[in-house]
Design a protein around this motif. Structure first.
Motif, PDB file in Angstrom:
ATOM      1  N   GLY A 104      15.949 -80.904 -41.512  1.00 50.20           N
ATOM      2  CA  GLY A 104      16.491 -82.261 -41.414  1.00 50.20           C
ATOM      3  C   GLY A 104      16.622 -82.890 -42.793  1.00 50.20           C
ATOM      4  O   GLY A 104      17.629 -83.542 -43.103  1.00 50.20           O
ATOM      5  N   ARG A 105      15.589 -82.686 -43.631  1.00 49.91           N
ATOM      6  CA  ARG A 105      15.632 -83.242 -44.989  1.00 49.91           C
ATOM      7  C   ARG A 105      16.734 -82.555 -45.808  1.00 49.91           C
ATOM      8  O   ARG A 105      17.487 -83.200 -46.531  1.00 49.91           O
ATOM      9  N   TRP A 106      16.858 -81.257 -45.664  1.00 50.75           N
ATOM     10  CA  TRP A 106      17.851 -80.476 -46.422  1.00 50.75           C
ATOM     11  C   TRP A 106      19.266 -80.928 -46.056  1.00 50.75           C
ATOM     12  O   TRP A 106      20.120 -81.120 -46.925  1.00 50.75           O
ATOM     13  N   LEU A 107      19.488 -81.134 -44.766  1.00 50.77           N
ATOM     14  CA  LEU A 107      20.828 -81.552 -44.330  1.00 50.77           C
ATOM     15  C   LEU A 107      21.107 -83.005 -44.717  1.00 50.77           C
ATOM     16  O   LEU A 107      22.241 -83.348 -45.088  1.00 50.77           O
ATOM     17  N   ALA A 108      20.071 -83.847 -44.637  1.00 54.86           N
ATOM     18  CA  ALA A 108      20.261 -85.253 -45.025  1.00 54.86           C
ATOM     19  C   ALA A 108      20.677 -85.340 -46.491  1.00 54.86           C
ATOM     20  O   ALA A 108      21.541 -86.153 -46.858  1.00 54.86           O
ATOM     21  N   ASP A 109      20.107 -84.473 -47.334  1.00 58.74           N
ATOM     22  CA  ASP A 109      20.486 -84.447 -48.756  1.00 58.74           C
ATOM     23  C   ASP A 109      21.963 -84.111 -48.936  1.00 58.74           C
ATOM     24  O   ASP A 109      22.553 -84.390 -49.984  1.00 58.74           O
ATOM     25  N   ARG A 110      22.545 -83.489 -47.942  1.00 60.46           N
ATOM     26  CA  ARG A 110      23.964 -83.103 -48.015  1.00 60.46           C
ATOM     27  C   ARG A 110      24.837 -83.989 -47.135  1.00 60.46           C
ATOM     28  O   ARG A 110      25.990 -83.644 -46.831  1.00 60.46           O
ATOM     29  N   GLY A 111      24.248 -85.093 -46.647  1.00 64.46           N
ATOM     30  CA  GLY A 111      25.030 -86.082 -45.903  1.00 64.46           C
ATOM     31  C   GLY A 111      25.260 -85.730 -44.451  1.00 64.46           C
ATOM     32  O   GLY A 111      26.094 -86.338 -43.780  1.00 64.46           O
ATOM     33  N   ALA A 112      24.498 -84.753 -43.933  1.00 56.19           N
ATOM     34  CA  ALA A 112      24.679 -84.347 -42.532  1.00 56.19           C
ATOM     35  C   ALA A 112      23.485 -84.776 -41.683  1.00 56.19           C
ATOM     36  O   ALA A 112      22.377 -84.955 -42.201  1.00 56.19           O
ATOM     37  N   GLU A 113      23.706 -84.948 -40.395  1.00 55.56           N
ATOM     38  CA  GLU A 113      22.635 -85.269 -39.442  1.00 55.56           C
ATOM     39  C   GLU A 113      22.235 -83.991 -38.729  1.00 55.56           C
ATOM     40  O   GLU A 113      23.071 -83.099 -38.519  1.00 55.56           O
ATOM     41  N   LEU A 114      20.973 -83.916 -38.315  1.00 54.16           N
ATOM     42  CA  LEU A 114      20.495 -82.736 -37.577  1.00 54.16           C
ATOM     43  C   LEU A 114      19.936 -83.135 -36.223  1.00 54.16           C
ATOM     44  O   LEU A 114      19.202 -84.112 -36.100  1.00 54.16           O
ATOM     45  N   LEU A 115      20.323 -82.370 -35.203  1.00 53.73           N
ATOM     46  CA  LEU A 115      19.610 -82.364 -33.925  1.00 53.73           C
ATOM     47  C   LEU A 115      19.005 -80.983 -33.803  1.00 53.73           C
ATOM     48  O   LEU A 115      19.690 -79.988 -34.093  1.00 53.73           O
ATOM     49  N   THR A 116      17.747 -80.907 -33.396  1.00 56.72           N
ATOM     50  CA  THR A 116      17.155 -79.586 -33.191  1.00 56.72           C
ATOM     51  C   THR A 116      17.057 -79.331 -31.696  1.00 56.72           C
ATOM     52  O   THR A 116      16.958 -80.268 -30.892  1.00 56.72           O
ATOM     53  N   GLY A 117      17.092 -78.056 -31.337  1.00 55.42           N
ATOM     54  CA  GLY A 117      17.024 -77.751 -29.915  1.00 55.42           C
ATOM     55  C   GLY A 117      16.493 -76.365 -29.649  1.00 55.42           C
ATOM     56  O   GLY A 117      16.448 -75.516 -30.543  1.00 55.42           O
ATOM     57  N   GLY A 118      16.084 -76.152 -28.424  1.00 50.38           N
ATOM     58  CA  GLY A 118      15.636 -74.836 -27.979  1.00 50.38           C
ATOM     59  C   GLY A 118      16.184 -74.597 -26.581  1.00 50.38           C
ATOM     60  O   GLY A 118      15.940 -75.400 -25.669  1.00 50.38           O
ATOM     61  N   GLU A 160      12.536 -88.655 -31.417  1.00 53.54           N
ATOM     62  CA  GLU A 160      13.198 -88.686 -32.734  1.00 53.54           C
ATOM     63  C   GLU A 160      12.660 -87.620 -33.699  1.00 53.54           C
ATOM     64  O   GLU A 160      13.386 -87.127 -34.548  1.00 53.54           O
ATOM     65  N   ASP A 161      11.380 -87.297 -33.594  1.00 54.90           N
ATOM     66  CA  ASP A 161      10.763 -86.321 -34.507  1.00 54.90           C
ATOM     67  C   ASP A 161      11.466 -84.967 -34.344  1.00 54.90           C
ATOM     68  O   ASP A 161      11.447 -84.363 -33.270  1.00 54.90           O
ATOM     69  N   LEU A 162      12.054 -84.499 -35.446  1.00 57.29           N
ATOM     70  CA  LEU A 162      12.847 -83.262 -35.389  1.00 57.29           C
ATOM     71  C   LEU A 162      12.019 -82.039 -34.992  1.00 57.29           C
ATOM     72  O   LEU A 162      12.563 -81.027 -34.556  1.00 57.29           O
ATOM     73  N   GLY A 163      10.685 -82.140 -35.136  1.00 56.15           N
ATOM     74  CA  GLY A 163       9.844 -81.000 -34.780  1.00 56.15           C
ATOM     75  C   GLY A 163       9.588 -80.873 -33.287  1.00 56.15           C
ATOM     76  O   GLY A 163       9.154 -79.817 -32.808  1.00 56.15           O
ATOM     77  N   LEU A 164       9.859 -81.938 -32.524  1.00 54.18           N
ATOM     78  CA  LEU A 164       9.444 -81.943 -31.115  1.00 54.18           C
ATOM     79  C   LEU A 164      10.143 -80.894 -30.260  1.00 54.18           C
ATOM     80  O   LEU A 164       9.530 -80.287 -29.383  1.00 54.18           O
ATOM     81  N   ALA A 165      11.439 -80.686 -30.493  1.00 52.54           N
ATOM     82  CA  ALA A 165      12.162 -79.718 -29.653  1.00 52.54           C
ATOM     83  C   ALA A 165      11.548 -78.329 -29.789  1.00 52.54           C
ATOM     84  O   ALA A 165      11.328 -77.630 -28.792  1.00 52.54           O
ATOM     85  N   GLN A 166      11.227 -77.937 -31.035  1.00 51.59           N
ATOM     86  CA  GLN A 166      10.629 -76.615 -31.240  1.00 51.59           C
ATOM     87  C   GLN A 166       9.190 -76.569 -30.718  1.00 51.59           C
ATOM     88  O   GLN A 166       8.742 -75.525 -30.245  1.00 51.59           O
ATOM     89  N   LEU A 167       8.505 -77.712 -30.796  1.00 53.04           N
ATOM     90  CA  LEU A 167       7.141 -77.749 -30.251  1.00 53.04           C
ATOM     91  C   LEU A 167       7.177 -77.466 -28.739  1.00 53.04           C
ATOM     92  O   LEU A 167       6.399 -76.656 -28.218  1.00 53.04           O
ATOM     93  N   TRP A 168       8.110 -78.126 -28.054  1.00 49.95           N
ATOM     94  CA  TRP A 168       8.281 -77.893 -26.616  1.00 49.95           C
ATOM     95  C   TRP A 168       8.727 -76.463 -26.333  1.00 49.95           C
ATOM     96  O   TRP A 168       8.212 -75.794 -25.434  1.00 49.95           O
ATOM     97  N   TYR A 169       9.703 -76.007 -27.130  1.00 41.91           N
ATOM     98  CA  TYR A 169      10.255 -74.660 -26.934  1.00 41.91           C
ATOM     99  C   TYR A 169       9.153 -73.608 -27.093  1.00 41.91           C
ATOM    100  O   TYR A 169       8.979 -72.737 -26.233  1.00 41.91           O
ATOM    101  N   GLN A 170       8.368 -73.713 -28.172  1.00 45.39           N
ATOM    102  CA  GLN A 170       7.333 -72.710 -28.416  1.00 45.39           C
ATOM    103  C   GLN A 170       6.206 -72.829 -27.389  1.00 45.39           C
ATOM    104  O   GLN A 170       5.610 -71.813 -27.006  1.00 45.39           O
ATOM    105  N   ALA A 171       5.916 -74.052 -26.931  1.00 44.99           N
ATOM    106  CA  ALA A 171       4.868 -74.216 -25.913  1.00 44.99           C
ATOM    107  C   ALA A 171       5.276 -73.523 -24.609  1.00 44.99           C
ATOM    108  O   ALA A 171       4.473 -72.833 -23.969  1.00 44.99           O
ATOM    109  N   LEU A 172       6.524 -73.698 -24.222  1.00 42.24           N
ATOM    110  CA  LEU A 172       6.991 -73.063 -22.973  1.00 42.24           C
ATOM    111  C   LEU A 172       7.034 -71.548 -23.129  1.00 42.24           C
ATOM    112  O   LEU A 172       6.687 -70.812 -22.198  1.00 42.24           O
ATOM    113  N   LEU A 173       7.449 -71.081 -24.316  1.00 41.51           N
ATOM    114  CA  LEU A 173       7.472 -69.636 -24.529  1.00 41.51           C
ATOM    115  C   LEU A 173       6.060 -69.066 -24.631  1.00 41.51           C
ATOM    116  O   LEU A 173       5.828 -67.897 -24.314  1.00 41.51           O
TER     117      LEU A 173
END
Ligand code: NDP
Length: 288
Positions: A104-118, A160-173
């Protein structure tokens, strides 16, 4: 440019499934893949193959990534220059919550928005009624692209926390993969007695039904910290884990999985939970 235009980068089984459902629903789809030949049949079905990652990013407001991990995202997007500015990147690749936040930080530096998902279904279920996807990131971005992302599977937005989607994804896996390994282990144990895995299936199903029944009450115990035993205490179950390890050793099969479970129970007893419910394992596990 409108919501029906989407770029998909990464054409493994999952990315290909996404492109196929977008094409089937009439979306304009631009694709890019490191191994370009994986796009051949998709192009025959109407996808547009971009010559470079920069061209793929420039083609749509919404860029969906379906890659092995987040490192692959940097490998692909590092050289695209200004093309990322103003774009929304939806990274549906598996990785850690920390990797998601860093992206998210890397993309913000380049003017892009990030959504994370699993994506929580196998590739052959993408786009079906059963398909669902955990998301996190800016709520406004999620809302703006909800309908386009709904084509892949029902969005389950977790915050909003970009880490949450992966937290949920890894918990289910965590639940899923441990369950699959335990089935393979039980099959190996029975095989030592000449029993075929298919004979295990109906019993394992009943076992999993029992696990399902226990979940709600267990969650209450974990959330409240009340681990009062209701008939199956840690000491009794610990003895059972010793027997599973012994049976596995006698069978000459791998011991790591039952030993990990045995360790949970032994440590719970050491921590004073011998007369408590098995849910007290949580107190040991969460402390690491
Ligand atoms: P694959 O590993 O088959 O595909 C990965 C894609 O990433 C390919 O397009 C590959 O390109 C690309 N890639 C990997 N490393 C690099 C790199 N360094 N540079 C450029 N491109 C790279 O995975 P899937 O399609 O199966 O899965 C994609 C994601 O979805 C994974 O994170 C997976 O965990 C997740 N997922 C998959 C499910 C499934 O059923 N397959 C189910 C749920 C989630 P190339 O073709 O050139 O190798």
């Amino acid at each position: 440019m409108n919501a029906s235009t989407v770029t998909v980068i990464g054409l493994g089984p999952m990315g290909r499934a996404m492109v196929n459902v977008y094409l089937a629903k009439g979306h304009t789809v631009t694709v890019w893949n490191r191994t370009a030949s994986r796009a051949d049949d998709l192009v025959a079905r109407g996808a547009v193959l971009a010559a470079t990652p920069a061209e793929a990013v420039a083609a749509s407001d919404l860029i969906v990534l379906s890659l092995t991990d987040y490192a692959a995202m940097y490998a692909i997007l590092d050289g695209v220059g200004d093309a990322l500015a103003g774009r929304v990147v939806v990274n549906l690749s598996s990785d850690s919550p920390a990797a998601s936040r860093e992206a998210g930080r890397w993309l913000a530096d380049r003017g892009a928005e990030l959504l994370t998902g699993g994506v929580m279904v196998p590739e052959n279920m993408v786009g079906t009624e059963a398909s669902f996807v955990f998301y996190s990131g800016p709520r406004a971005i999620m809302d703006a692209h909800h309908d386009t992302l709904d084509v892949i599977g029902r969005p389950h937005y977790k915050g909003e926390d970009l880490g949450l989607a992966q937290l949920w994804y890894q918990a289910l896996l965590d639940v899923f993969l441990t369950g699959l390994s335990s089935f393979a282990h039980a099959a190996a144990l029975l095989a030592s007695g000449g029993v075929k895995a298919e004979e295990l299936v109906p019993y394992a199903r009943e076992n999993l039904d029992l696990v399902k029944l226990l979940l709600a009450g267990s969650a209450t115990a974990i959330d409240t910290g009340d681990h009062t035993d209701h008939g199956a205490n840690v000491t009794m179950m610990s003895a059972t884990t010793d027997h599973i390890v012994a049976a596995s050793r006698d069978a000459g099969i791998e011991l790591e999985l039952p030993k990990a479970v045995q360790s949970h129970y032994r440590r719970a007893i050491e921590a004073g939970h011998g007369r408590d419910s098995w849910t007290s394992l949580y107190e040991v596990i969460r402390r690491g």
